[in-house]
Design a protein around this motif. Sequence first.
Motif, PDB file in Angstrom:
ATOM      1  N   GLY A 140      -0.176  43.462  19.311  1.00 52.22           N
ATOM      2  CA  GLY A 140       0.124  42.431  19.904  1.00 52.22           C
ATOM      3  C   GLY A 140      -0.806  41.295  19.752  1.00 52.22           C
ATOM      4  N   VAL A 141      -1.896  42.252  19.876  1.00 53.38           N
ATOM      5  CA  VAL A 141      -3.574  41.188  19.159  1.00 53.38           C
ATOM      6  C   VAL A 141      -3.024  41.662  17.347  1.00 53.38           C
ATOM      7  N   LEU A 142      -2.836  42.349  17.185  1.00 54.80           N
ATOM      8  CA  LEU A 142      -2.894  42.388  15.669  1.00 54.80           C
ATOM      9  C   LEU A 142      -1.668  41.408  14.755  1.00 54.80           C
ATOM     10  N   LEU A 143      -0.805  41.093  15.637  1.00 52.32           N
ATOM     11  CA  LEU A 143       0.192  40.245  15.183  1.00 52.32           C
ATOM     12  C   LEU A 143      -0.618  38.931  15.279  1.00 52.32           C
ATOM     13  N   THR A 144      -1.059  39.008  16.488  1.00 54.45           N
ATOM     14  CA  THR A 144      -2.154  37.599  16.845  1.00 54.45           C
ATOM     15  C   THR A 144      -2.301  37.061  15.821  1.00 54.45           C
ATOM     16  N   LEU A 145      -3.796  38.152  15.409  1.00 57.28           N
ATOM     17  CA  LEU A 145      -5.086  37.724  14.066  1.00 57.28           C
ATOM     18  C   LEU A 145      -3.850  37.519  13.264  1.00 57.28           C
ATOM     19  N   MET A 146      -2.863  38.339  12.657  1.00 54.68           N
ATOM     20  CA  MET A 146      -2.281  37.726  11.926  1.00 54.68           C
ATOM     21  C   MET A 146      -2.183  36.036  11.729  1.00 54.68           C
ATOM     22  N   ASP A 147      -1.022  36.069  12.750  1.00 49.71           N
ATOM     23  CA  ASP A 147      -1.352  34.736  12.838  1.00 49.71           C
ATOM     24  C   ASP A 147      -1.638  33.251  12.539  1.00 49.71           C
ATOM     25  N   VAL A 148      -3.217  34.542  13.603  1.00 47.90           N
ATOM     26  CA  VAL A 148      -4.369  32.946  13.227  1.00 47.90           C
ATOM     27  C   VAL A 148      -4.799  32.809  12.241  1.00 47.90           C
ATOM     28  N   ALA A 149      -5.134  33.440  11.573  1.00 50.73           N
ATOM     29  CA  ALA A 149      -5.620  33.020  10.387  1.00 50.73           C
ATOM     30  C   ALA A 149      -4.884  32.901   9.553  1.00 50.73           C
TER      31      ALA A 149
ATOM     32  N   LEU B  12       7.321  34.541  10.666  1.00 48.63           N
ATOM     33  CA  LEU B  12       6.002  35.915  10.650  1.00 48.63           C
ATOM     34  C   LEU B  12       6.478  37.526  11.216  1.00 48.63           C
ATOM     35  N   LYS B  13       6.685  37.695   9.475  1.00 51.18           N
ATOM     36  CA  LYS B  13       6.716  38.891   9.571  1.00 51.18           C
ATOM     37  C   LYS B  13       5.356  39.930   8.974  1.00 51.18           C
ATOM     38  N   ASN B  14       5.164  40.826   9.887  1.00 52.17           N
ATOM     39  CA  ASN B  14       4.416  42.127   9.769  1.00 52.17           C
ATOM     40  C   ASN B  14       4.761  43.079   9.466  1.00 52.17           C
ATOM     41  N   ASN B  15       3.800  44.042   8.606  1.00 52.95           N
ATOM     42  CA  ASN B  15       4.026  45.338   8.148  1.00 52.95           C
ATOM     43  C   ASN B  15       2.737  46.316   8.429  1.00 52.95           C
ATOM     44  N   PHE B  16       2.729  47.325  10.384  1.00 55.04           N
ATOM     45  CA  PHE B  16       1.875  48.113  10.446  1.00 55.04           C
ATOM     46  C   PHE B  16       1.638  48.855   9.253  1.00 55.04           C
ATOM     47  N   MET B  17       0.788  49.194   9.126  1.00 54.86           N
ATOM     48  CA  MET B  17       0.008  50.767   7.942  1.00 54.86           C
ATOM     49  C   MET B  17      -0.592  51.664   8.210  1.00 54.86           C
ATOM     50  N   GLN B  18      -1.361  51.270   9.270  1.00 56.28           N
ATOM     51  CA  GLN B  18      -2.541  52.182  10.214  1.00 56.28           C
ATOM     52  C   GLN B  18      -2.842  51.821  11.174  1.00 56.28           C
ATOM     53  N   ALA B  19      -3.278  52.547  12.060  1.00 53.37           N
ATOM     54  CA  ALA B  19      -3.477  52.597  13.582  1.00 53.37           C
ATOM     55  C   ALA B  19      -5.365  51.411  12.868  1.00 53.37           C
ATOM     56  N   ALA B  20      -5.483  50.694  13.719  1.00 54.43           N
ATOM     57  CA  ALA B  20      -6.869  50.099  13.486  1.00 54.43           C
ATOM     58  C   ALA B  20      -7.607  49.791  15.113  1.00 54.43           C
ATOM     59  N   ASN B  21      -9.231  50.194  14.137  1.00 55.61           N
ATOM     60  CA  ASN B  21     -10.222  50.257  14.886  1.00 55.61           C
ATOM     61  C   ASN B  21     -11.659  49.564  14.974  1.00 55.61           C
ATOM     62  N   GLY B  22     -11.705  49.514  15.714  1.00 55.32           N
ATOM     63  CA  GLY B  22     -13.343  48.595  15.310  1.00 55.32           C
ATOM     64  C   GLY B  22     -13.175  47.196  15.422  1.00 55.32           C
ATOM     65  N   VAL B  23     -14.432  46.897  14.218  1.00 56.53           N
ATOM     66  CA  VAL B  23     -14.260  45.217  13.743  1.00 56.53           C
ATOM     67  C   VAL B  23     -13.492  45.180  12.682  1.00 56.53           C
ATOM     68  N   LEU B  24     -12.111  44.310  12.966  1.00 55.20           N
ATOM     69  CA  LEU B  24     -11.346  43.683  12.194  1.00 55.20           C
ATOM     70  C   LEU B  24     -10.971  42.328  11.563  1.00 55.20           C
ATOM     71  N   ARG B  25     -11.441  43.007  10.757  1.00 56.94           N
ATOM     72  CA  ARG B  25     -11.274  40.881   9.448  1.00 56.94           C
ATOM     73  C   ARG B  25     -10.038  40.936   8.660  1.00 56.94           C
ATOM     74  N   VAL B  26      -9.482  39.954   9.374  1.00 62.77           N
ATOM     75  CA  VAL B  26      -8.532  39.080   8.369  1.00 62.77           C
ATOM     76  C   VAL B  26      -8.301  38.225   7.089  1.00 62.77           C
ATOM     77  N   LYS B  27      -7.916  38.617   5.890  1.00 58.31           N
ATOM     78  CA  LYS B  27      -8.515  37.642   5.300  1.00 58.31           C
ATOM     79  C   LYS B  27      -7.195  37.065   4.828  1.00 58.31           C
ATOM     80  N   ALA B  28      -6.658  35.408   5.287  1.00 58.00           N
ATOM     81  CA  ALA B  28      -5.325  34.742   4.946  1.00 58.00           C
ATOM     82  C   ALA B  28      -5.490  34.287   3.636  1.00 58.00           C
ATOM     83  N   ASP B  29      -3.995  33.799   3.024  1.00 58.93           N
ATOM     84  CA  ASP B  29      -4.263  33.041   1.862  1.00 58.93           C
ATOM     85  C   ASP B  29      -2.760  32.041   1.721  1.00 58.93           C
TER      86      ASP B  29
END
Length: 160
Positions: A60-69, A89-106
């Motif tokens: 849910g945190v990852l999906l929120t970040l994608m939506d916001v970016a 909104l469609k999301n593909n989770f590819m691997q677990a995420a840790n640390g500092v996460l950066r989202v780049k959107a176009d």
Amino acid sequence: MTKQVQINPQTQLANLGEELNVPFLKLLGVRFLSAEMGKGEILLALKPEHTNTWAVAHGGVLLTLMDVAMAVAARSGDPSDRSVVTIELKNNFMQAANGVLRVKADTVRRTATMAFCEAKLYNDQGEVCCMATGTFQYIKRLPARDSSGERVVNEDLRSK
């Protein structure tokens, strides 16, 4: 002899980028890095409360970040400076995420009423952890609120 002071990553990130004026994003600790010409970039330093039972970022945190970016990207490409709402909104989770996460959107395409966007979320090793696409509808910008919660109406925006 001077003693070196170590600054933890949370403190360093508090000085990076800007806080977005959205209560939920403030709660999460999302930092805004850039928004220009249909592109947007945000980041989040994961805290224990952002994780699931496996101690990795909650989906849910990852999906929120994608939506916001992607919303940031859509808004940055609009010459009328309107707000957006997420339509799809469609999301593909590819691997677990840790640390500092950066989202780049176009923004891939923009029409008079819609923006079609895509985003990638990277961990602090630069690996792609998830990818998303989203459709956003442009809407008239709502009045802002000040720190006490009162609506602040910009006279210039009333007629738009």
